[in-house]
Design a protein around this motif. Structure first.
Motif, PDB file in Angstrom:
ATOM      1  N   THR A   1       1.064  -1.257   0.152  1.00  0.00           N
ATOM      2  CA  THR A   1       0.036  -0.166  -0.071  1.00  0.00           C
ATOM      3  C   THR A   1       0.886   1.259  -0.289  1.00  0.00           C
ATOM      4  N   MET A   2       1.837   0.898   0.308  1.00  0.00           N
ATOM      5  CA  MET A   2       2.884   1.912   1.036  1.00  0.00           C
ATOM      6  C   MET A   2       3.121   2.909  -0.189  1.00  0.00           C
ATOM      7  N   ALA A   3       3.274   1.216  -1.400  1.00  0.00           N
ATOM      8  CA  ALA A   3       4.725   1.708  -2.900  1.00  0.00           C
ATOM      9  C   ALA A   3       3.117   2.779  -3.111  1.00  0.00           C
ATOM     10  N   LYS A   4       1.872   2.068  -3.365  1.00  0.00           N
ATOM     11  CA  LYS A   4       1.158   2.773  -3.966  1.00  0.00           C
ATOM     12  C   LYS A   4       0.703   4.048  -3.412  1.00  0.00           C
ATOM     13  N   VAL A   5       0.797   4.522  -2.689  1.00  0.00           N
ATOM     14  CA  VAL A   5       0.780   6.319  -1.963  1.00  0.00           C
ATOM     15  C   VAL A   5       1.844   6.183  -2.848  1.00  0.00           C
ATOM     16  N   ALA A   6       2.892   6.106  -2.790  1.00  0.00           N
ATOM     17  CA  ALA A   6       4.352   6.616  -3.210  1.00  0.00           C
ATOM     18  C   ALA A   6       4.531   6.662  -4.597  1.00  0.00           C
ATOM     19  N   ASP A   7       4.038   6.403  -5.048  1.00  0.00           N
ATOM     20  CA  ASP A   7       4.112   5.930  -6.655  1.00  0.00           C
ATOM     21  C   ASP A   7       2.953   7.663  -6.930  1.00  0.00           C
ATOM     22  N   ILE A   8       1.762   7.664  -6.417  1.00  0.00           N
ATOM     23  CA  ILE A   8       1.051   8.525  -6.409  1.00  0.00           C
ATOM     24  C   ILE A   8       1.528   9.571  -6.337  1.00  0.00           C
ATOM     25  N   LEU A   9       2.292  10.452  -5.466  1.00  0.00           N
ATOM     26  CA  LEU A   9       3.047  11.403  -4.727  1.00  0.00           C
ATOM     27  C   LEU A   9       4.356  11.601  -6.036  1.00  0.00           C
ATOM     28  N   GLY A  10       4.524  11.543  -6.136  1.00  0.00           N
ATOM     29  CA  GLY A  10       5.598  10.548  -6.837  1.00  0.00           C
ATOM     30  C   GLY A  10       6.758  10.824  -6.261  1.00  0.00           C
ATOM     31  N   ARG A  11       7.077   9.916  -4.464  1.00  0.00           N
ATOM     32  CA  ARG A  11       7.886  10.345  -4.191  1.00  0.00           C
ATOM     33  C   ARG A  11       8.632   8.549  -3.630  1.00  0.00           C
ATOM     34  N   THR A  12       9.554   8.066  -2.756  1.00  0.00           N
ATOM     35  CA  THR A  12      10.021   7.200  -2.518  1.00  0.00           C
ATOM     36  C   THR A  12       9.522   6.893  -1.411  1.00  0.00           C
ATOM     37  N   VAL A  13       9.621   5.658  -1.188  1.00  0.00           N
ATOM     38  CA  VAL A  13       9.179   4.713   0.555  1.00  0.00           C
ATOM     39  C   VAL A  13      10.495   4.187   0.795  1.00  0.00           C
ATOM     40  N   ALA A  14      10.868   4.342   2.180  1.00  0.00           N
ATOM     41  CA  ALA A  14      11.674   2.824   2.490  1.00  0.00           C
ATOM     42  C   ALA A  14      10.898   1.237   2.691  1.00  0.00           C
ATOM     43  N   ALA A  15      11.347   0.467   2.793  1.00  0.00           N
ATOM     44  CA  ALA A  15      11.140  -0.753   2.908  1.00  0.00           C
ATOM     45  C   ALA A  15      11.208  -0.862   4.518  1.00  0.00           C
ATOM     46  N   ALA A  16      10.407  -0.817   5.219  1.00  0.00           N
ATOM     47  CA  ALA A  16      10.287  -0.880   5.999  1.00  0.00           C
ATOM     48  C   ALA A  16       9.336  -2.801   6.780  1.00  0.00           C
ATOM     49  N   ASP A  17      10.073  -2.794   7.743  1.00  0.00           N
ATOM     50  CA  ASP A  17      10.043  -4.498   8.539  1.00  0.00           C
ATOM     51  C   ASP A  17       8.247  -4.331   8.919  1.00  0.00           C
ATOM     52  N   PRO A  18       8.040  -5.529   8.566  1.00  0.00           N
ATOM     53  CA  PRO A  18       6.340  -5.843   8.986  1.00  0.00           C
ATOM     54  C   PRO A  18       6.841  -6.332  10.742  1.00  0.00           C
ATOM     55  N   MET A  19       5.600  -5.712  11.395  1.00  0.00           N
ATOM     56  CA  MET A  19       5.435  -6.052  12.482  1.00  0.00           C
ATOM     57  C   MET A  19       4.660  -6.781  13.274  1.00  0.00           C
ATOM     58  N   VAL A  20       4.656  -7.161  14.390  1.00  0.00           N
ATOM     59  CA  VAL A  20       3.577  -8.051  14.201  1.00  0.00           C
ATOM     60  C   VAL A  20       3.416  -7.718  16.489  1.00  0.00           C
ATOM     61  N   ALA A  21       1.824  -7.863  16.537  1.00  0.00           N
ATOM     62  CA  ALA A  21       1.651  -7.362  18.473  1.00  0.00           C
ATOM     63  C   ALA A  21       2.357  -8.824  19.140  1.00  0.00           C
TER      64      ALA A  21
END
Length: 335
Positions: free
Chosen positions: A82-102
């Motif tokens: 989802t963050m990759a899609k948001v970055a494409d819309i805004l024309g930015r790059t997003v750093a890869a984040a490690d998945p978290m869990v409770a």
């Protein structure tokens, strides 16, 4: 009849004038809104869980559009795609984040932490926490009334009827943090999911001294510090009689698990440990046997006591010569 027509005409004119006035007022005080906000909101999952730190998905979309960079922005439900899609819309790059869990940091099962009283009231962790410490001797552990279960919108957490502790489903958990906020004892924590869902953590939040913590729960952390000494990466610290593993430094070597005397450190989703092979014994070097010669006892004759020779004075023997006094016979007489 004329009165009715006049009234309708009058009301129509007033409505038209009001519409014109409202139009010009709206144009005068119109607030410009970036159209990209709607585009970003459209690609978000729409859970409105608040795990991103914003009031709903609309607020998160506004935050993403207004922010200069994507650092620190993450939709826990949608994750990296989802963050990759948001970055494409805004024309930015997003750093890869490690998945978290409770993660539930409490091992106070019925066997490890026996009940010493009975609560009869509203089944709510928040209410019980405000009234007293709970039904066991540990005032830090999980209360087990399910506020976290009610807060989770994805059905990722449930109470185990055998242990009376919450359990998290890794596949359903989105790391929204709703259960973390709902727990009054701060027992639930968001941690890195880890490769193949493998992770190591201290399943205890008891800050009492070792003897008191062990008396309340047999699986409590006693703050001995053995795990911190064993960790080669400096990922474990001991503070307020409680050990904590920093998941950003942990390399999942599992050395700390082996040295914990109470079993407070948990390892999840690891393969079973291989049985340790017995250590090879050092080859025995045979020492050649020396022939033992029985030494016969040497007979030692005791020296004979020297007899003191008595000095014998030998007196010269006096020999008396007896003279022959008989008359010798003459030849005439013999004849």
């Amino acid at each position: 009849m004329n009165l009715i027509v006049v009234s309708l005409i009058t009301l129509g004119v007033i409505g038209c004038l009001a519409a014109v006035i409202l139009f010009f007022v709206a144009q005068k005080f119109k607030v410009y809104e970036d159209p990209r906000i709607d585009e970003v909101e459209a690609v978000l999952p729409g859970a409105n869980c608040g795990g991103c730190g914003f009031p709903g998905c609309r607020g998160f979309a506004e935050g993403c559009v207004k922010a200069e960079t994507m650092d620190g922005l993450l939709c826990p439900v949608g994750g990296a795609p989802t963050m990759a899609k948001v970055a494409d819309i805004l024309g930015r790059t997003v750093a890869a984040a490690d998945p978290m869990v409770a993660v539930v940091r409490c091992n106070g099962t019925c066997a490890n932490r026996p009940r010493n009283n009975r609560y009869d009231g509203a089944s709510s962790c928040q209410i019980v926490a405000n009234l007293y410490g709970g039904e066991t001797g540990c005032s830090f552990g999980c209360l087990g009334y399910g506020d976290c279960v009610a807060a989770c919108q994805f059905g990722a957490i449930k109470i185990n009827p055998d242990t009376l502790l919450p359990e998290v489903d890794d596949e359903k958990c989105t790391a929204c943090g709703a259960c973390v906020k709902a727990c009054p004892k701060n027992v639930i924590e968001l941690r890195k999911k880890g490769p193949k869902s493998r992770r190591i953590f201290v399943s205890c939040v008891n800050k009492d001294k070792g003897a008191m913590a062990r008396k309340a729960c047999t699986a409590a952390c006693i703050g001995c510090g053995k795990c911190a000494k064993e960790c080669p990466f400096g990922a474990i610290t001991v503070e307020n009689n409680l050990a904590y593993i920093d998941f950003t430094k942990c390399r999942l070597c599992r050395k700390c698990v082996a040295v914990c005397p109470t079993g407070a450190i948990h390892e999840l989703n690891f393969p079973p440990r291989a049985p340790q092979a017995p250590k090879p014994e050092a080859p025995k070097t045979e020492i050649p046997k020396q022939e033992t010669v029985k030494a016969e006892p040497v007979k030692t004759e005791a020296p004979k006591p020297e007899v003191a020779k008595a000095e014998v004075k030998t007196e010269p023997v006096k020999t008396e010569v007896i003279a022959n006094t008989a008359p010798e016979k003459t030849d005439n007489q013999q004849a």
